[in-house]
Design an enzyme around this catalytic site. Structure first.
Site, PDB file in Angstrom:
ATOM      1  CE  LYS A  19      43.375  34.723  39.430  1.00 63.61           C
ATOM      2  NZ  LYS A  19      43.378  34.265  40.819  1.00 63.61           N
ATOM      3  CE  LYS A  66      47.203  34.144  38.589  1.00 65.65           C
ATOM      4  NZ  LYS A  66      46.700  33.827  39.880  1.00 65.65           N
TER       5      LYS A  66
END
Ligand code: PBG
Length: 330
Positions: free
Chosen positions: A201, A255
């Protein structure tokens, strides 16, 4: 004029001649099975609220979740990702509302799993919807304290498991949290529960609209760079994934998605593990804006999703999930 002789023997355009042949030789396709829809829940009754920063996305009070879940079922989307919009008066410094068995997520989980057992539900493990400062962890001496945060996250994960969550998705980026979550789940007879780790992330600028959607957007920009990955890095993602798999994660999430296709592709090559992608709120808003302005057409949605699949993602969390599935399932 025809080119004389045998050149060119190979004409790649022969495989692009008609729609049917293009379909036959297509290497990647989107199915409803590849889609995961984020769903935002809020307090109150009889409320379906638009979100200014995310046109087309809504927050539902629990009694109105049927409106969206019926569509999820109709269009055969296998899983939703549930996010709470926590009222300000329930937020505090340490995000204690995360551990309230009566919080929005817990109440929603119980109802959804009773009414729609066939729909998978994933929940974020992180404190940002519950902390006043919008951070994913607990601050001690002006730092997000890794190990103190993990103590709360493991409890949050166990609570979600007890309420019926199918996929536990730590999105906080603390070190070692997957291992601790796996341990507490196993100890409490949840050894079969899936962990989807937001292993990769990035500290992205594209989360803005989401932070507004869950009510954690601040006037001063929140800086998550001491725990989320540096956007300049690629190799570091191998270390993140290797650790999380060793600690017991079943699936890995990258992400944002569209901006990080190179990472998805490399990870898929190396780990042969299910890699999921999150087409985040900022990516959604960009496309949505283009469509609204008529500078893009609806096909650009498909292109953005197929790009993620082509890179190697087995499924995609997308705010477009219903729009896409509508066209696939008739
Ligand atoms: C935080 C979390 C974020 C998103 C999902 N979980 C944002 C953040 O790190 O602040 C972003 C999703 C999106 O932008 O669509 N735990």
């Amino acid at each position: 004029m025809k080119i004389i002789g045998s050149f060119p023997k190979t004409r790649l355009r022969r495989l692009r001649k008609h729609k049917w042949i293009r379909n036959i030789v297509s290497e990647n396709n989107i199915s409803h099975n590849d889609l995961i829809l984020p769903v935002f829940v809020r307090e109150g009754k009889n409320k379906i609220e638009t979100i200014k920063s995310m046109p087309g996305v809504k927050r539902y009070s629990i009694d109105k979740l049927d409106v969206i879940l019926k569509q999820v079922k109709k269009y055969k989307i296998p899983m939703i990702a549930l996010f709470p919009y926590t009222p300000l008066n329930k937020k505090d410094k340490n995000g204690t509302e995360a551990l309230n068995p009566n919080n929005l997520i817990c109440r929603s989980l119980k109802i959804i799993k009773k009414k729609y057992p066939e729909i998978g539900v994933m929940c974020d493990v992180a404190l940002d919807p519950y902390t006043l400062n919008g951070h994913d962890g607990i601050i001690i001496n002006k730092k997000i304290d890794n190990d103190e945060t993990i103590k709360v996250l493991t409890k949050q994960a166990l609570l979600q498991a007890q309420m019926g969550c199918d996929v536990i998705a730590p999105s906080d980026m603390m070190d070692g949290r997957v291992g601790h979550i796996r341990k507490i789940l196993d100890k409490n007879n949840f050894e079969d529960l899936n962990i989807l780790s937001y292993a990769v992330k990035f500290a992205s600028n594209y989360y803005g609209p989401f932070r507004d959607a869950v009510g954690s957007k601040k006037r001063i920009k929140i800086d998550k760079k001491t725990y989320q990955m540096d956007i300049r890095n690629s190799e570091e993602s191998f270390r993140e994934v290797a650790l999380d798999l060793k600690e017991g994660a079943d699936m890995i999430l990258v992400k944002p998605g569209m901006m990080y296709l190179d990472i998805i592709s490399k990870l898929k090559d190396k780990f042969k593990t299910p890699i999921l992608a999150y087409q985040v709120s900022g990516e959604y808003s960009l496309i949505k804006e283009g469509i609204k302005n008529k500078t893009l057409d609806e096909e650009s949605i498909f292109e953005s999703i197929i790009a993620l699949k082509r890179a190697g993602a087995c499924a995609i969390i997308s705010y477009f999930a219903i729009e896409i599935a509508k066209k696939l399932v008739r």
